[in-house]
Design an enzyme around this catalytic site. Structure first.
Site, PDB file in Angstrom:
ATOM      1  N   LYS A 158       3.460 -49.314   5.271  1.00 39.76           N
ATOM      2  CA  LYS A 158       3.881 -48.597   6.473  1.00 39.76           C
ATOM      3  C   LYS A 158       2.687 -48.252   7.343  1.00 39.76           C
ATOM      4  O   LYS A 158       2.851 -47.928   8.518  1.00 39.76           O
ATOM      5  CB  LYS A 158       4.663 -47.342   6.103  1.00 39.76           C
ATOM      6  CG  LYS A 158       3.996 -46.442   5.097  1.00 39.76           C
ATOM      7  CD  LYS A 158       5.035 -45.476   4.547  1.00 39.76           C
ATOM      8  CE  LYS A 158       4.546 -44.745   3.330  1.00 39.76           C
ATOM      9  NZ  LYS A 158       5.669 -44.098   2.630  1.00 39.76           N
ATOM     10  N   LYS A 179      -8.060 -42.319  -0.842  1.00 45.17           N
ATOM     11  CA  LYS A 179      -7.514 -41.658   0.351  1.00 45.17           C
ATOM     12  C   LYS A 179      -8.555 -40.792   1.040  1.00 45.17           C
ATOM     13  O   LYS A 179      -8.522 -40.630   2.258  1.00 45.17           O
ATOM     14  CB  LYS A 179      -6.285 -40.812  -0.009  1.00 45.17           C
ATOM     15  CG  LYS A 179      -5.042 -41.636  -0.256  1.00 45.17           C
ATOM     16  CD  LYS A 179      -3.789 -40.783  -0.088  1.00 45.17           C
ATOM     17  CE  LYS A 179      -2.530 -41.593  -0.303  1.00 45.17           C
ATOM     18  NZ  LYS A 179      -1.316 -40.745  -0.295  1.00 45.17           N
ATOM     19  N   LYS A 218      -1.016 -55.781   0.919  1.00 40.25           N
ATOM     20  CA  LYS A 218       0.310 -55.264   0.604  1.00 40.25           C
ATOM     21  C   LYS A 218       1.090 -54.962   1.882  1.00 40.25           C
ATOM     22  O   LYS A 218       0.501 -54.482   2.853  1.00 40.25           O
ATOM     23  CB  LYS A 218       0.133 -53.955  -0.184  1.00 40.25           C
ATOM     24  CG  LYS A 218       0.986 -53.851  -1.431  1.00 40.25           C
ATOM     25  CD  LYS A 218       0.615 -52.646  -2.251  1.00 40.25           C
ATOM     26  CE  LYS A 218       1.625 -51.544  -2.052  1.00 40.25           C
ATOM     27  NZ  LYS A 218       1.571 -50.502  -3.082  1.00 40.25           N
TER      28      LYS A 218
HETATM   29  P1  AMP Z   1       4.723 -45.701  -0.383  1.00 41.70           P
HETATM   30  O1  AMP Z   1       5.405 -46.339   0.778  1.00 41.70           O
HETATM   31  O2  AMP Z   1       3.361 -46.256  -0.597  1.00 41.70           O
HETATM   32  O3  AMP Z   1       4.805 -44.201  -0.385  1.00 41.70           O
HETATM   33  O4  AMP Z   1       5.524 -46.158  -1.663  1.00 41.70           O
HETATM   34  C1  AMP Z   1       6.835 -45.763  -1.977  1.00 41.70           C
HETATM   35  C2  AMP Z   1       7.320 -46.641  -3.107  1.00 41.70           C
HETATM   36  O5  AMP Z   1       7.466 -47.994  -2.670  1.00 41.70           O
HETATM   37  C3  AMP Z   1       6.354 -46.699  -4.305  1.00 41.70           C
HETATM   38  O6  AMP Z   1       7.121 -46.735  -5.499  1.00 41.70           O
HETATM   39  C4  AMP Z   1       5.613 -47.994  -4.113  1.00 41.70           C
HETATM   40  O7  AMP Z   1       5.161 -48.552  -5.340  1.00 41.70           O
HETATM   41  C5  AMP Z   1       6.657 -48.888  -3.449  1.00 41.70           C
HETATM   42  N1  AMP Z   1       6.004 -49.842  -2.531  1.00 41.70           N
HETATM   43  C6  AMP Z   1       5.362 -49.566  -1.379  1.00 41.70           C
HETATM   44  N2  AMP Z   1       4.890 -50.682  -0.798  1.00 41.70           N
HETATM   45  C7  AMP Z   1       5.237 -51.720  -1.607  1.00 41.70           C
HETATM   46  C8  AMP Z   1       5.054 -53.143  -1.553  1.00 41.70           C
HETATM   47  N3  AMP Z   1       4.420 -53.743  -0.528  1.00 41.70           N
HETATM   48  N4  AMP Z   1       5.538 -53.893  -2.573  1.00 41.70           N
HETATM   49  C9  AMP Z   1       6.206 -53.303  -3.593  1.00 41.70           C
HETATM   50  N5  AMP Z   1       6.419 -51.985  -3.706  1.00 41.70           N
HETATM   51  C10 AMP Z   1       5.952 -51.185  -2.727  1.00 41.70           C
END
Ligand code: AMP
Ligand code: TRP
Length: 344
Positions: free
Chosen positions: A207, A121, A204
Site C-alpha cells: 500500500k 521502520k 512486494k
Molecule cells: P500490511 O498491509 O502490511 O499491514 O499487511 C496486512 C496483511 O496482509 C499481513 O498479514 C501481510 O502479511 C499481508 N500482506 C501484505 N502485503 C502482502 C503481499 N504483497 N503479499 C502477501 N501478503 C501480503
C-alpha cells in the site's frame, strides 16, 4: 449452523490484526484475508483493526477514519462473518492498551532491541522514531493475550513479534508463578503467498508504493483492473513450460502465481496449462479471473462504504463481544500483579 451439517468442535481461539493504513490490495486479500475467511470454520475468531498500532507512525486523522471503515468493509465483503466472529476496532477495547502497559513492564529492552521491524521502520534516524513504534510488539502481545488466544495467523514478517508475545506470556507466568497465559501458536495455512508489485516483480505489492499501477486494490472496478493488468511489466518471451523456465523472470512468475491463487490451483498446474501463451493473451485471462474474484468483493465494499452507520453497528457489536472476553482477563492480570480492586 444449518441443520444436516455436523458442527465440528472448534480447535481454539484465533486473534488476528490488520492495520487500517492505506488501501487494501490483492496482496492483503490473497496473503491474509482469504486465509482468515477459511479459518472461521475451525476456530473461534477475533479480527482486530489495529488503529492504536497505526498511529505509531503519522496518520492523517480523516484518512485513518476512512481506512478503518474500509478495512471493516473489505473483510465483511471478503467473507468474514461478523455474526459468528468478532470484527472490531482496537481502540474500542481499552483492555488492549491497559494490558500493553503491564507488558511494557514485563518485556526487556534487550528483547525489543532485537526487533527487525523497528529497525526497518525507524530507519537511520532512530532518535526521531515514536516511543510507540518501539513498544509496538508489546501492544501486539496484549492484542493476542488479552483474549488468551491460542492461535495467531501470521505472515513471515510478523513471526518475530509472535515469538516475543510468547516470551512475554512465559515471563509473566514465571514471574508471578501463575499459568495465566497460554503460549500462542502461529498458524500458517497454505503456501506462504507473496504477491509482488505489478511494476517490479522483485518488490512486494504494497500500500505504500507511490504508483497505484503497482497493485490491484480491493476497491478497483473491472476497468481499473483491466488497465493495470494490461500495463503490468512483462518480458518479450512467451510463458515457459516449466518452473525452471521462470528463473530470472520475476514478473512472469508473479503473474502466474497470482493466476494460480485466484483459480485455487498450484503454480505447476497453471504453468502446464499456460505454456507457450503470449502475455497479451494471458493478461486477458488474468483480468477475467481477477474481475470474477474481486468484482463481487468491491461491489459489496462500495455498498457498505455508502452506509457507514451499518459498518459502525457491526463494529460496535464486535467490540461488545471482544470487551466481554477481554475485561475479565485484564481483571485477572491486575489481581495477579497486586493492583487493588477499584472502589465501588
Ligand atoms: P500490511 O498491509 O502490511 O499491514 O499487511 C496486512 C496483511 O496482509 C499481513 O498479514 C501481510 O502479511 C499481508 N500482506 C501484505 N502485503 C502482502 C503481499 N504483497 N503479499 C502477501 N501478503 C501480503
Ligand atoms: N503487526 C501486524 C502487522 O503489521 C498487525 C497486528 C497487530 C497483529 N496486532 C496483531 C497481527 C495481533 C496478529 C496478531 O501486520
Amino acid at each position: 449452523m444449518t441443520s444436516g451439517s455436523t458442527p465440528q468442535p472448534l480447535q481454539g481461539r484465533i486473534l488476528s490484526g490488520i492495520q487500517p493504513t492505506g488501501n487494501l490490495h490483492l496482496g492483503n486479500y490473497l496473503g491474509a484475508i482469504r486465509n482468515w475467511v477459511a479459518l472461521q470454520k475451525d476456530f473461534e475468531c477475533l479480527f482486530c483493526i489495529v488503529d492504536l498500532h497505526a498511529i505509531t507512525v503519522w496518520q492523517d486523522p480523516k484518512e485513518l477514519s476512512r481506512s478503518t471503515r474500509e478495512v471493516a468493509a473489505g473483510m465483511i465483503a471478503a467473507g468474514i462473518d461478523p455474526a459468528t466472529n468478532a470484527l472490531f476496532v482496537q481502540s474500542h477495547v481499552p483492555a488492549h492498551a491497559e494490558l500493553a502497559w503491564v507488558f511494557n513492564c514485563v518485556a526487556r529492552l534487550g528483547w525489543l532491541n532485537r526487533m527487525t521491524q523497528f529497525k526497518d521502520k525507524a530507519g537511520k534516524n532512530r532518535e526521531a522514531a515514536s516511543a510507540g513504534l518501539y513498544v509496538y510488539p508489546n501492544l501486539m502481545a496484549a492484542d493476542i493475550l488479552v483474549y488468551k488466544a491460542t492461535h495467531v495467523p501470521v505472515g513471515e514478517d510478523q513471526k518475530q513479534h509472535l515469538e516475543l508475545a510468547r516470551d512475554i506470556a512465559q515471563k509473566f507466568n514465571n514471574d508471578y508463578g501463575v499459568e495465566l497465559f497460554p503460549l500462542p501458536e502461529p498458524v500458517i495455512r497454505g503456501p506462504g503467498m507473496r504477491v509482488m508489485s505489478l511494476r517490479d516483480g522483485s518488490k512486494k505489492m504494497s500500500k505504500s508504493d507511490p504508483s497505484d499501477f503497482s497493485r490491484l486494490n480491493m476497491t478497483d472496478d473491472a476497468d481499473a483492473i483491466a488497465g493495470k493488468v494490461r500495463k503490468a511489466t512483462t518480458d518479450p518471451h512467451p510463458l515457459p513450460d516449466s518452473a525452471a523456465g521462470l528463473e530470472g523472470r520475476a514478473e512472469a512468475a508473479n503473474l502466474l502465481n497470482i493466476y494460480a491463487a485466484l483459480t485455487d490451483r498450484s503454480l505447476d498446474e497453471v504453468i502446464a496449462e499456460q505454456a507457450g501463451t503470449q502475455f497479451s493473451q494471458f493478461k486477458a485471462r488474468l483480468t477475467d479471473k481477477a474481475v470474477s474474484v474481486l468484482g463481487p468483493i468491491n461491489a459489496e465494499m462500495k455498498r457498505l462504504m455508502d452506509d457507514p452507520a451499518e459498518i459502525d453497528r457491526v463494529l460496535k457489536r464486535g467490540a461488545d463481544k471482544a470487551n466481554s472476553i477481554a475485561e475479565p482477563v485484564l481483571a485477572e492480570v491486575y489481581k495477579t500483579v497486586g493492583f487493588l480492586p477499584a472502589g465501588r
